[in-house]
Design a protein around this motif. Structure first.
Motif, mmCIF file in Angstrom:
data_model
loop_
_atom_site.group_PDB
_atom_site.id
_atom_site.type_symbol
_atom_site.label_atom_id
_atom_site.label_comp_id
_atom_site.label_asym_id
_atom_site.label_seq_id
_atom_site.Cartn_x
_atom_site.Cartn_y
_atom_site.Cartn_z
ATOM 1 N N GLU A 44 -6.419 -0.088 5.740
ATOM 2 C CA GLU A 44 -6.638 -1.136 4.749
ATOM 3 C C GLU A 44 -5.555 -2.211 4.822
ATOM 4 O O GLU A 44 -5.855 -3.409 4.685
ATOM 5 C CB GLU A 44 -6.743 -0.546 3.329
ATOM 6 C CG GLU A 44 -5.502 0.086 2.780
ATOM 7 C CD GLU A 44 -5.695 0.654 1.379
ATOM 8 O OE1 GLU A 44 -6.845 0.705 0.892
ATOM 9 O OE2 GLU A 44 -4.691 1.055 0.775
ATOM 10 N N ALA A 51 -12.617 1.693 3.661
ATOM 11 C CA ALA A 51 -11.321 1.066 3.383
ATOM 12 C C ALA A 51 -11.257 -0.360 3.910
ATOM 13 O O ALA A 51 -10.750 -1.263 3.243
ATOM 14 C CB ALA A 51 -10.199 1.896 4.020
ATOM 15 N N PHE A 57 -12.883 4.031 9.416
ATOM 16 C CA PHE A 57 -13.265 3.860 8.014
ATOM 17 C C PHE A 57 -14.365 2.809 7.839
ATOM 18 O O PHE A 57 -14.363 2.037 6.896
ATOM 19 C CB PHE A 57 -12.033 3.504 7.163
ATOM 20 C CG PHE A 57 -11.004 4.580 7.143
ATOM 21 C CD1 PHE A 57 -11.151 5.717 6.380
ATOM 22 C CD2 PHE A 57 -9.877 4.478 7.954
ATOM 23 C CE1 PHE A 57 -10.204 6.733 6.401
ATOM 24 C CE2 PHE A 57 -8.919 5.486 7.975
ATOM 25 C CZ PHE A 57 -9.096 6.606 7.196
ATOM 26 N N ASP A 74 -12.981 10.685 2.604
ATOM 27 C CA ASP A 74 -12.264 9.494 3.101
ATOM 28 C C ASP A 74 -12.955 8.953 4.337
ATOM 29 O O ASP A 74 -13.110 7.755 4.493
ATOM 30 C CB ASP A 74 -10.790 9.752 3.460
ATOM 31 C CG ASP A 74 -9.851 9.605 2.278
ATOM 32 O OD1 ASP A 74 -10.311 9.094 1.225
ATOM 33 O OD2 ASP A 74 -8.689 10.026 2.384
ATOM 34 N N PHE A 128 -5.807 6.028 6.441
ATOM 35 C CA PHE A 128 -6.610 5.239 5.499
ATOM 36 C C PHE A 128 -5.824 4.025 5.008
ATOM 37 O O PHE A 128 -6.310 2.896 5.014
ATOM 38 C CB PHE A 128 -7.027 6.114 4.312
ATOM 39 C CG PHE A 128 -7.863 5.383 3.293
ATOM 40 C CD1 PHE A 128 -9.235 5.332 3.426
ATOM 41 C CD2 PHE A 128 -7.270 4.757 2.214
ATOM 42 C CE1 PHE A 128 -10.014 4.645 2.492
ATOM 43 C CE2 PHE A 128 -8.028 4.075 1.276
ATOM 44 C CZ PHE A 128 -9.408 4.023 1.414
ATOM 45 N N PHE A 129 -4.585 4.277 4.581
ATOM 46 C CA PHE A 129 -3.770 3.184 4.059
ATOM 47 C C PHE A 129 -3.364 2.210 5.165
ATOM 48 O O PHE A 129 -3.263 1.000 4.949
ATOM 49 C CB PHE A 129 -2.535 3.742 3.354
ATOM 50 C CG PHE A 129 -2.867 4.680 2.221
ATOM 51 C CD1 PHE A 129 -3.811 4.331 1.272
ATOM 52 C CD2 PHE A 129 -2.248 5.917 2.116
ATOM 53 C CE1 PHE A 129 -4.138 5.191 0.225
ATOM 54 C CE2 PHE A 129 -2.566 6.787 1.079
ATOM 55 C CZ PHE A 129 -3.517 6.424 0.131
ATOM 56 N N SER A 137 -13.748 2.304 -3.756
ATOM 57 C CA SER A 137 -14.918 3.044 -3.312
ATOM 58 C C SER A 137 -15.538 3.732 -4.516
ATOM 59 O O SER A 137 -14.854 4.048 -5.491
ATOM 60 C CB SER A 137 -14.517 4.082 -2.266
ATOM 61 O OG SER A 137 -13.946 3.463 -1.137
ATOM 62 N N GLN A 156 -15.217 6.520 2.766
ATOM 63 C CA GLN A 156 -15.062 5.378 1.875
ATOM 64 C C GLN A 156 -14.593 4.193 2.726
ATOM 65 O O GLN A 156 -13.643 4.309 3.496
ATOM 66 C CB GLN A 156 -14.110 5.667 0.728
ATOM 67 C CG GLN A 156 -12.735 6.178 1.094
ATOM 68 C CD GLN A 156 -11.816 6.151 -0.111
ATOM 69 O OE1 GLN A 156 -12.041 5.424 -1.083
ATOM 70 N NE2 GLN A 156 -10.766 6.913 -0.050
ATOM 71 N N SER A 194 -11.701 9.796 7.560
ATOM 72 C CA SER A 194 -10.604 9.492 8.485
ATOM 73 C C SER A 194 -10.975 9.883 9.915
ATOM 74 O O SER A 194 -11.795 10.780 10.134
ATOM 75 C CB SER A 194 -9.339 10.245 8.073
ATOM 76 O OG SER A 194 -9.433 11.610 8.419
ATOM 77 N N THR A 238 0.839 -1.198 0.000
ATOM 78 C CA THR A 238 0.000 0.000 0.000
ATOM 79 C C THR A 238 0.876 1.250 0.000
ATOM 80 O O THR A 238 2.093 1.168 0.183
ATOM 81 C CB THR A 238 -0.888 0.041 1.259
ATOM 82 O OG1 THR A 238 -0.065 0.280 2.414
ATOM 83 C CG2 THR A 238 -1.680 -1.251 1.449
ATOM 84 N N ASP A 240 -8.783 0.264 -3.562
ATOM 85 C CA ASP A 240 -8.772 1.723 -3.439
ATOM 86 C C ASP A 240 -8.530 2.456 -4.755
ATOM 87 O O ASP A 240 -9.241 3.385 -5.086
ATOM 88 C CB ASP A 240 -7.748 2.164 -2.385
ATOM 89 C CG ASP A 240 -7.692 3.676 -2.225
ATOM 90 O OD1 ASP A 240 -8.773 4.296 -2.196
ATOM 91 O OD2 ASP A 240 -6.582 4.233 -2.130
ATOM 92 N N ASP A 252 -2.671 -1.585 -3.255
ATOM 93 C CA ASP A 252 -3.178 -0.230 -3.450
ATOM 94 C C ASP A 252 -2.064 0.485 -4.213
ATOM 95 O O ASP A 252 -1.039 0.840 -3.646
ATOM 96 C CB ASP A 252 -3.464 0.445 -2.104
ATOM 97 C CG ASP A 252 -4.215 1.757 -2.268
ATOM 98 O OD1 ASP A 252 -4.151 2.341 -3.363
ATOM 99 O OD2 ASP A 252 -4.840 2.212 -1.297
#
Length: 335
Positions: free
Chosen positions: A68, A288, A332, A266, A64-65, A153, A286, A268, A57, A138, A113
């Motif tokens: 996920e 994640a 998320f 996002d 976010f990353f 998303s 979104q 977050s 990722t 993503d 990602d």
């Protein structure tokens, strides 16, 4: 001697009967196995135990990353896989090196990602040709037919949700700035278009500046400092992600500017905290975690059966987060 012959015959008959019984049991045992009798169906592959799922990722500095990657890791481990988690830091060269490393380790699948819609096509194709299926999350790539899945998303839908709330907060009029993401990322363009599709219907809303802040909080802060000096009567900021939105909020606070409508995308934890505090208007969350989980589940199914059972392109709808419902959302995902 005659008695010995009779004994020998009885032993032969018993052995024959035993063999026949074993053959019958074997036949009965395989009669329910459809794959054994139908060579046209994909054969199940070996168990997951010990097989590697490589998870790659962008930087986990972005929550976010991080979410996920962690969700994918936990799901893969729960299914019996070993995992490796690495970040390409949005560097296509580093991404290629990490994919090569996954191939050399004979990974069963790669969850990615990616580091660019065009730059990632070659590495994904290379992995696929090497027999390692790739499951994108993503971010899409500008090519179909080489990744086994592209799970993203619904960025257009999420951007329109966020823009509608932005317009509501701005009361349909006033000057605003847009902060956009990396130009190499398809999502940046899709979100910007989603914003424009809604805001363009309100002629009294004027976009006075459009700045690329590359998804980065510090860069957004710096860009906003300059924008605020040039446009002191600015009424709104709409950002391509929450990281940039939070950077904009910090710049507004530093400039002692209040009453400016800020919206991101996002979902977050930082953005939700700002929404609760009243310094951000809204974000479109979104999911994640859900996307990463689905990618691993489909990777597992593909490893076992040779199919995912799903189309390659898959979109998950976003949810609008405002002060009214902010407590309903966690990392998320809806609680």
């Amino acid at each position: 001697m005659h008695q010995a012959k009779h004994s020998h015959r009885r032993l032969l008959k018993s052995a024959t009967a035993l063999t026949a019984g074993l053959l019958l049991l074997t036949a009965c045992g395989s009669s329910g196995d459809s794959d054994a009798s139908d060579s046209s169906k994909p054969k199940p592959k070996s168990d997951s135990a010990g097989k590697l799922v490589a998870i790659i990722t962008p930087s986990p500095d972005n929550p976010f990353f991080k979410a996920e990657a962690e969700t994918a890791r936990k799901k893969a481990k729960s299914l019996g896989y070993t995992t490796s988690v690495a970040s390409h830091d949005d560097d296509p060269n580093k991404q290629s090196e990490l994919i090569d490393a996954a191939l050399s380790r004979k990974a069963a699948a790669i969850v990615l990602d990616n580091a660019g819609a065009d730059a990632s096509i070659g590495p994904v194709r290379k992995a696929t040709k090497a027999g390692v299926p790739v499951f994108l999350i993503d971010r899409e790539i500008n090519k179909t037919g080489i990744a086994k899945a592209q799970i993203v998303s619904n960025n257009a839908q999420g951007a329109q949700l966020a823009a509608q709330e932005f317009v509501k907060g701005m009361k349909g009029k006033g000057s605003y700035v847009e902060l956009t993401g990396k130009e190499s990322d398809t999502n940046a363009g899709v979100r910007s278009k989603g914003y424009a599709d809604v805001i363009s219907q309100y002629p009294d809303m004027k976009r006075v500046s459009r700045q690329t802040a590359n998804w980065d909080q510090q860069e957004a802060y710096t860009k906003m400092e300059t924008v605020l000096q040039r446009y002191p009567k600015l009424k709104g900021v709409i950002a391509g992600n929450d990281t940039m939105a939070v950077g904009a909020v910090a710049a507004l606070k530093s400039a002692k500017r209040t009453g400016v409508v800020v919206v991101g995308l996002d979902g977050s934890p930082d953005a939700i905290a700002q929404i609760k505090a009243g310094t951000m208007r809204a974000t479109a969350l979104q999911p994640a975690a859900l996307g990463a989980q689905r990618a691993v589940e489909q990777a597992d199914k593909f490893i076992r059966t040779g199919k995912t059972g799903q189309p390659e392109k898959q979109a998950i709808d976003c949810e609008l987060v405002t002060k009214a419902n902010a407590d309903e959302f966690g990392l998320f995902a809806r609680r």
